[in-house]
Design an enzyme around this catalytic site. Sequence first.
Site, mmCIF file in Angstrom:
data_model
loop_
_atom_site.group_PDB
_atom_site.id
_atom_site.type_symbol
_atom_site.label_atom_id
_atom_site.label_comp_id
_atom_site.label_asym_id
_atom_site.label_seq_id
_atom_site.Cartn_x
_atom_site.Cartn_y
_atom_site.Cartn_z
ATOM 1 N N GLU A 34 1.773 -0.233 -4.881
ATOM 2 C CA GLU A 34 0.842 0.810 -5.301
ATOM 3 C C GLU A 34 1.668 2.060 -5.595
ATOM 4 O OE1 GLU A 34 -3.333 2.758 -3.722
ATOM 5 O OE2 GLU A 34 -1.774 2.272 -2.261
ATOM 6 N N ASP B 265 0.819 -1.200 0.000
ATOM 7 C CA ASP B 265 0.000 0.000 0.000
ATOM 8 C C ASP B 265 0.863 1.265 0.000
ATOM 9 O OD1 ASP B 265 -2.754 1.148 0.403
ATOM 10 O OD2 ASP B 265 -1.820 1.896 2.238
#
Length: 561
Positions: free
Chosen positions: A268, A214
Amino acid sequence: MSADPPSVEPPAEPATGRPWWKDAVVYQVYPRSFLDTNGDGVGDLPGITARLDYLKALGVDVVWLSPHFDSPNADNGYDIRDYRKVMAQFGTMADFDAMLDGMKARGIRLIIDLVVNHTSDEHAWFVESRKGPGNPYRDYYIWRDGKDGGPPNNYPAFFGGPAWTFDEATGQYYLHYFAAKQPDLNWENPKVREEVHDLMRFWLDKGVSGFRMDVIPFISKPPGLPDLTPEALRAPQFVYAAGPRLHDYLRDMRRQVLDHYDTMTVGEAFGLRPDDARDLIDSRRRELDLVFNFDIVRMDIDGWRKTTWTLPRLKALYTELDQAAGPFGWNTVFLSNHDNPRSVSHFGDDDPAWVERSAKLLNTLILTQRGTPFLYQGEELGMTNYPFQTLDDFDDLEVAGRWRDVRHRVSEAEYLANARAMGRDNSRTPMQWTDGPNGGFTTGQPWLSVNPNAATINAADQAGRPDSVLAHTRALIAFRRGSADLREGDYRDIDPDHPQVFAYRRGQRILVLLNFGRETVRYALPEGLTVEGAAFGAAEVADGIVTLRGWDFAILIVSDA
């Protein structure tokens, strides 16, 4: 805690020299919205286990599980309180182990979220950190004195307001790029990096096959944390992602942990442009395997506003991303996830008369591009955006936070129209399994409303129809698995300026034609190209002309003269 890697050699590459994740199809599960088995209105791990045969029949190779860790749920699990504990709403560690065993038995790998730019403010590290400057955990986070009676700098948070929160007890501010309940970790502290490496080993030793990381570019902070310029304030992610030690941290993670397991890593890459992201996935640098570039899914977003997009611009981005990856990189291919609206409402046509045709076309695009495809749950059914009527219908804290920032200058109707089109809750509505109550998701009150079109868009109906979006997606996954051109072949856009048809070659023998519109198009094939057969689609081919009806698609087997 151990900072030393296991004393084993890195696994050998397959005999082909080709990593397994390049040939995989990945399916993202958002556990909160997948299937609820205990009637509390929240999806759970036993619900995933109960649908593993569905995923096996779909043909996916990997499941990416969004955060399943213990969390107070300020941001639906992306605020982690304990990295080694399962969220009670989702079940127990025994439920996780049973789910993982079930996946392995069906030949499905599992990757999980690694959320280590920040923790929850209820994590034990932060609870200790905010006790004062002398606490040994104080330097696990980023604390600063204020400036001129306010925060240390002008950084904005993505969920609204400043990226700094004042702590009354200790008289300093702490940094949080997202919500105030998501304090950023201080990666300059080697103890933080050792903690992260250790929790990665914990899950890898359990048998997971890797991580989706993330907002990983944000872990390295800008030196000195200077104020942002007015221009940078419009898109602060590009500054937040430009810290100088990101590559050092990732290479160290590779050496210390990842090289000692057979893994897949996907970062990400929010805040990184394609050319900048190339370094992360250059196999010679030994950092990450894949990244999610957001140039396509956010091509028509300006802050909180929905703008417009054109097909030539979409095609140009696919070419740009393919070229940016280069010979030593590999791309992801996706059109939706838990942070973006439903692909058929965003890039297709969710009118009931066209939703199935355009959903099939978009899944064809995802599964025939060069890279590893990622399907978000419900995309295989053509699930659509939810018809939100008021701002109170949204659960997403981003919608509420940004509304607080702009309500003094924007009408509620304008803001609602944009949130309805692009809000994250569109993709988080529960999975539509049947046409029964709550779409078969739960016997209780769902945590987020089920889309009313579950009556017509659901897995039970589509499983019994050979012409459904689900049947098409299953067949196309199987076709891709058997086609070296689709799995390995190069990518060439043969008509980049056409306003309605996306036409591209894959490898030596595949031509893909996609009609992005309701109007029928008679498309002339390039001179010297011979069609030997049609693999998918009902398009008519005669005398070098392909007739593509509204939202029609064709995968043709071709040869050059």
